[in-house]
Design a protein around this motif. Sequence first.
Motif, PDB file in Angstrom:
ATOM      1  N   ILE A  96     -19.660 -16.426  -0.061  1.00 21.83           N
ATOM      2  CA  ILE A  96     -19.167 -15.176   0.517  1.00 21.83           C
ATOM      3  C   ILE A  96     -18.004 -15.541   1.436  1.00 21.83           C
ATOM      4  CG2 ILE A  96     -19.729 -13.203   2.017  1.00 21.83           C
ATOM      5  CD1 ILE A  96     -21.407 -13.137  -0.542  1.00 21.83           C
TER       6      ILE A  96
ATOM      7  N   THR B 253     -24.464 -18.418  -3.756  1.00 19.05           N
ATOM      8  CA  THR B 253     -23.370 -17.473  -3.865  1.00 19.05           C
ATOM      9  C   THR B 253     -22.483 -17.651  -2.643  1.00 19.05           C
ATOM     10  OG1 THR B 253     -24.745 -15.876  -5.050  1.00 19.05           O
ATOM     11  CG2 THR B 253     -22.746 -15.018  -4.022  1.00 19.05           C
TER      12      THR B 253
ATOM     13  N   ALA C 221     -20.550  -5.938   2.951  1.00 21.22           N
ATOM     14  CA  ALA C 221     -20.438  -5.329   1.627  1.00 21.22           C
ATOM     15  C   ALA C 221     -20.520  -6.398   0.527  1.00 21.22           C
ATOM     16  CB  ALA C 221     -19.139  -4.541   1.507  1.00 21.22           C
ATOM     17  N   ALA C 222     -19.868  -7.546   0.760  1.00 18.88           N
ATOM     18  CA  ALA C 222     -19.913  -8.631  -0.227  1.00 18.88           C
ATOM     19  C   ALA C 222     -21.331  -9.179  -0.370  1.00 18.88           C
ATOM     20  CB  ALA C 222     -18.939  -9.740   0.172  1.00 18.88           C
TER      21      ALA C 222
ATOM     22  N   ALA D 174     -27.378  -7.217  -4.997  1.00 19.66           N
ATOM     23  CA  ALA D 174     -27.687  -6.105  -5.925  1.00 19.66           C
ATOM     24  C   ALA D 174     -28.091  -6.620  -7.290  1.00 19.66           C
ATOM     25  CB  ALA D 174     -26.494  -5.171  -6.037  1.00 19.66           C
TER      26      ALA D 174
ATOM     27  N   GLU E 273     -24.158  -7.478   0.235  1.00 26.69           N
ATOM     28  CA  GLU E 273     -24.958  -6.456  -0.467  1.00 26.69           C
ATOM     29  C   GLU E 273     -24.659  -6.486  -1.961  1.00 26.69           C
ATOM     30  OE1 GLU E 273     -27.512  -4.938   0.426  1.00 26.69           O
ATOM     31  OE2 GLU E 273     -27.419  -4.889   2.604  1.00 26.69           O
ATOM     32  N   LYS E 274     -23.410  -6.693  -2.338  1.00 30.70           N
ATOM     33  CA  LYS E 274     -23.044  -6.771  -3.749  1.00 30.70           C
ATOM     34  C   LYS E 274     -23.726  -7.976  -4.394  1.00 30.70           C
ATOM     35  CE  LYS E 274     -19.097  -6.949  -6.841  1.00 30.70           C
ATOM     36  NZ  LYS E 274     -17.699  -7.313  -7.017  1.00 30.70           N
ATOM     37  N   ALA E 275     -23.745  -9.114  -3.672  1.00 30.44           N
ATOM     38  CA  ALA E 275     -24.388 -10.331  -4.193  1.00 30.44           C
ATOM     39  C   ALA E 275     -25.898 -10.137  -4.348  1.00 30.44           C
ATOM     40  CB  ALA E 275     -24.103 -11.508  -3.270  1.00 30.44           C
TER      41      ALA E 275
END
Length: 192
Positions: free
Chosen positions: A174, A172, A185-186, A192, A188-190
Amino acid sequence: MRLIFLGPPGAGKGTQAARIVEAHGIPQLSTGDMLRAAVAAGTPIGIKAKSVMDSGALVSDDIVIGIVAERIEHADAKKGFILDGFPRTLAQAEALDAMLASKGLKLDKVLELKVDQTKLVDRIVKRAEEARAAGQPVRKDDDPEVFKTRLEAYNRDTAVVAPYYAKRGQLTDIDGMQPIDAVTAAIEKALA
């Protein structure tokens, strides 16, 4: 959660790994720290590493993978870990995958902090200035010439690791040029 953070020096891997450690209670594993700890503890792999290091040679991939294999057995790594700055080569990535598979484990995510390398030197100079202003020691890696050499080595040896994980569907990207909190935040989103 078993993670790898990829990205060139100065991309923010250490900063972001520390935040993930805090948020998720998993250790950040630095191969350098693990090598020193294994040598200090006198473990079988540490004894092997010490003799290589004492000779001035680079520690082999086998020894580094052995150190990682030993370290992930510790209680604090049972819920997962973050590898920051490792693997550095394709051979290390393949060896890491084989070692994890032998333990019935796999990586959950490989995160690559994408940054504009032309702006990294400015970021490093700023980091050194901020450390000086705060009365903190300046990392020797934050010398612009040392940094440029490290960046060249990254582009030559380590940049090939990201495509390896991309082909496996584990990577992923970022945007590492965002403000620190936005990068967190990006990530943590990845995750989740």
